[in-house]
Design an enzyme around this catalytic site. Structure first.
Site, PDB file in Angstrom:
ATOM      1  N   GLU A 184      42.963  38.337  41.567  1.00 51.43           N
ATOM      2  CA  GLU A 184      42.236  38.835  42.728  1.00 51.43           C
ATOM      3  C   GLU A 184      42.815  40.253  43.340  1.00 51.43           C
ATOM      4  O   GLU A 184      42.813  40.346  44.417  1.00 51.43           O
ATOM      5  CB  GLU A 184      42.048  37.765  43.740  1.00 51.43           C
ATOM      6  CG  GLU A 184      41.108  37.962  44.803  1.00 51.43           C
ATOM      7  CD  GLU A 184      41.287  37.701  46.242  1.00 51.43           C
ATOM      8  OE1 GLU A 184      40.521  37.043  46.837  1.00 51.43           O
ATOM      9  OE2 GLU A 184      42.223  38.237  46.611  1.00 51.43           O
ATOM     10  N   GLU A 244      42.981  48.546  44.036  1.00 49.43           N
ATOM     11  CA  GLU A 244      44.278  48.048  43.911  1.00 49.43           C
ATOM     12  C   GLU A 244      44.672  47.942  42.471  1.00 49.43           C
ATOM     13  O   GLU A 244      45.773  47.156  42.058  1.00 49.43           O
ATOM     14  CB  GLU A 244      44.218  46.721  44.265  1.00 49.43           C
ATOM     15  CG  GLU A 244      44.135  46.574  45.882  1.00 49.43           C
ATOM     16  CD  GLU A 244      44.275  45.231  46.379  1.00 49.43           C
ATOM     17  OE1 GLU A 244      44.508  44.434  45.759  1.00 49.43           O
ATOM     18  OE2 GLU A 244      44.127  44.945  47.847  1.00 49.43           O
TER      19      GLU A 244
END
Length: 672
Positions: free
Chosen positions: A153, A162
């Site tokens: 995630e 990210e």
């Protein structure tokens, strides 16, 4: 930040009074996570309180993970997904099981918290934990074999920020078997064309400034790209401005990323969008939808509420994203097609309309809120009024701008043809100097009257002239997302320059007033509440470290107007004042806050009003109804039923303590 060669872990710590930053070494053997605010300001707590997200991952993992497989969890945080996987395959002990769960987490403080959570849930013997980035893992050295299932995630509001793509690429090449399974299975990004005056003002200072009559030209004609926002997506709770948005298209698909195959580093796509109405496209609002299982039955969406997504809920760790169109916007006509070019790199997604030229790089890039503020006629009028008041009866004054305000620097040079201006620019530094030089002619000053200096300078640098005017907005570049009292850097700068101030120096602002009011903030409180049982796993061990709502939880910065459902439950009260006419000192204040509206109180909003002139007539407020600034929020451990008719708690005492040595503001409250 980690260093692979030494195994040491560092975290950036910012001094709120000086603005200086330093890398703090995080020692492996220390059990306590310190300081708490470092983790409290992350999105971990909000993410763990996201029940739809947790439920979707659990259902998908239960469908995907089978016994005797090897599961790799990249960016495992507190280990929630790893524990779900271990439970799904029935692991009792790694040494006795054919199945395996490998949890990979590079951030050392989170590794420490994960181990606490695993112990609390008797999972420490079921999951192998590595304090490494996934691209540092090696098969045959760290793990015995490639993994059959990938769970992850590593997503942000934009999706890719990210490091999702490079992480998946390395895992595909080095850590996963052929035909591996993955949770989530696919992500799709969507967009929608919108018209919004508010969004336009967040980026187009040139056209906004064109109507100004104050003589200040922050973005002169012919230099439209000299000052602006970075051409990137802005994460925002767009539902907060839903009533200020006109939709000019239906939602359209942009990119699709399949997690079950190796992703490309770059991608381009032309998207043809039919306009649903006449208007001006000021922005593209985008979001993503996760398909968590390969059967297409389990989904999670970050779409705005107006899309009508099932089980919509407010959360703070994932928002929508806004991409600004250039200038005044892109005019469109109903039922005509608009061609948009979408591009993605490894870490970002951007858009361009064929009908508009490419953006140019700015000399100086500021936040959207500051661009909007610099285009606000009322704000500019207040600042220029304060400048003129401060310069009254001053001949050839030496003026020091103690923050990163290019507006004040130009404003002083424009207001006084004899003033000598020194701008400290602690954050924007040489870019500020380049910008001032580039706009000097259009603003009627020469650079022999305006200069920038390092923070350390003496009277020798001013030919023994002392400072007649010390001024700030205050605004410190890089501190926009911090607590309101971070701008008390100005008080620290004023104290540092104390020996260089003239006897009749004028200081602007001359005072800061800490204000507070009681708030009902149910969505924000739910996202920050104490963790207990999350999909069957006890997470209470990490509440303190993650800053969960409690008596000792820190104040955190938020744009309150974007915090979902909200209601003001009291009038505004003054807690204490900061006197900038005197050197920096610790201080204390308190106020009895009377609840004026019935409801559930979830906490208190705190902000600073800046008194710009000695007559107390010019005040710049950073209250919750002002969208340019974040406020501090002190949440309660449990919502409090309040009433003004004797049916509940009627008042509370708020106390605040400001520590001049650290810049910290401690806030407590008690009920009456």
């Amino acid at each position: 930040m980690s260093t692979k060669s030494t195994g040491m872990m560092f975290q950036l710590k910012v001094d709120p009074l000086t603005g200086n930053s330093e890398w703090v070494v995080i020692e492996e053997e220390v059990d306590d996570i310190s300081p708490k605010p470092m983790l409290a300001t992350t999105s971990y707590l909000d993410m763990l309180n996201d029940a739809p997200r947790n439920r979707a991952y659990r259902n998908a993992i239960d469908r995907t993970v089978s016994k005797h497989c090897h599961v790799l969890d990249i960016g495992s945080g507190t280990g929630l997904l790893s524990m779900m996987a271990a439970r799904a395959m029935g692991i009792e002990d790694l040494s006795k099981s054919a199945g395996m769960v490998t949890a990979c987490e590079s951030y050392l403080p989170m590794v420490k918290l994960m181990k606490k959570v695993l112990r609390a849930n008797h999972m420490e013997r079921k999951i192998r934990v590595f304090n490494k980035r996934s691209d540092e893992l090696e098969v045959g050295i760290d793990i015995a074999s490639r993994a059959d299932v990938l769970v992850s995630e590593i997503l942000d509001s934009e999706l890719l920020g990210e490091g999702l793509i490079p992480s998946l690429q390395h895992a595909y090449d080095n850590l996963l078997v052929d035909n591996y399974r993955t949770v989530p299975y696919r992500a799709t990004t969507y967009g929608q064309l919108v018209e919004s005056t508010y969004l336009w003002k967040l980026h187009d200072l040139f056209n906004n400034e064109a109507s100004m009559v104050d003589g200040i030209h922050l973005v002169p004609k012919g230099k439209e790209n000299i000052l602006g926002v970075k051409p990137q997506q802005l994460a925002m709770h767009c539902d907060a401005i839903g009533e200020e948005i006109r939709l000019l298209s239906e939602p359209f698909k942009i990119f699709e990323f399949d997690f079950w195959k190796r992703p490309d580093s770059d991608g381009e796509k032309e998207v043809y969008i039919k306009a649903t109405d006449d208007g001006m496209v000021h922005a593209v609002i985008s979001w993503w939808v996760l398909e968590l299982d390969d059967e297409g039955k389990i989904f999670y969406s970050t779409a705005p509420k107006w899309i009508g997504t099932k089980n919509w809920h407010w959360c703070d760790h994932w928002k929508q994203c806004v991409w600004f169109t250039k200038g005044k916007g892109l005019p469109v006509c109903k039922d005509t097609d608009v061609c948009m070019e979408a591009t993605h790199t490894e870490t970002s997604i951007s858009y361009r309309f064929k009908a508009q030229s490419q953006r140019c790089d700015h000399i100086l890039s500021l936040s959207p809120e500051r661009i909007a503020m610099y285009g606000d006629s009322n704000w500019r009028l207040s600042m220029l009024k304060a400048i003129n008041h401060a310069l009254e009866e001053k001949e050839c004054p030496l003026c020091v701008v103690a923050d990163d305000s290019v507006f004040l620097t130009i404003g002083i040079a424009h207001a006084s043809k004899t003033a000598h201006v020194i701008s400290m620019f602690p954050g924007i530094r040489e870019k500020g100097s380049q910008y001032l030089q580039a706009v000097a002619d259009e603003n009627g000053y020469s650079m022999d009257r305006v200069q920038t200096r390092k923070q350390q300078w003496t009277l020798n640098d001013t030919h023994q002239n002392k400072v007649d005017l010390l001024i700030a907005e205050p605004f410190y570049f890089g501190a926009e997302g911090m607590l309101p009292w971070q701008n008390l850097q100005f008080w620290s700068k004023r104290t540092m320059l104390d020996s260089m101030l003239s006897e009749d120096v004028r200081i602007m602002p001359c005072k800061g007033i800490l204000k507070a009011c009681a708030m009902s903030l149910p969505d924000l409180w739910r996202s920050r509440r104490c963790l207990e049982n999350i999909q069957g796993f006890d997470h209470s061990a990490v509440n303190s470290s993650l800053g969960a709502s409690s008596r000792d939880s820190p104040c955190l910065p938020f744009f309150i107007w974007q915090c979902g459902e909200l209601q003001k439950l009291s009038d505004t009260y003054t807690i204490m004042e900061f006197d900038f006419l005197k050197p920096l000192t610790s201080c204390h204040g308190k106020a009895k806050v009377e609840f004026s509206e019935p409801g559930l109180c979830h906490g208190f909003a705190l902000w600073i009003d800046w008194v710009m002139d000695s007559t107390n007539n010019i005040l710049i407020s950073t209250a919750p109804d002002q969208r340019y600034w974040k406020q501090g929020v002190k949440l309660l451990s449990e919502p409090l039923l309040v009433a003004n008719d004797g049916g509940g708690v009627c008042s509370t005492l708020i106390e605040a303590y400001f520590d001049s040595s650290s810049g910290d503001l401690l806030v407590n409250n008690s009920y009456t």
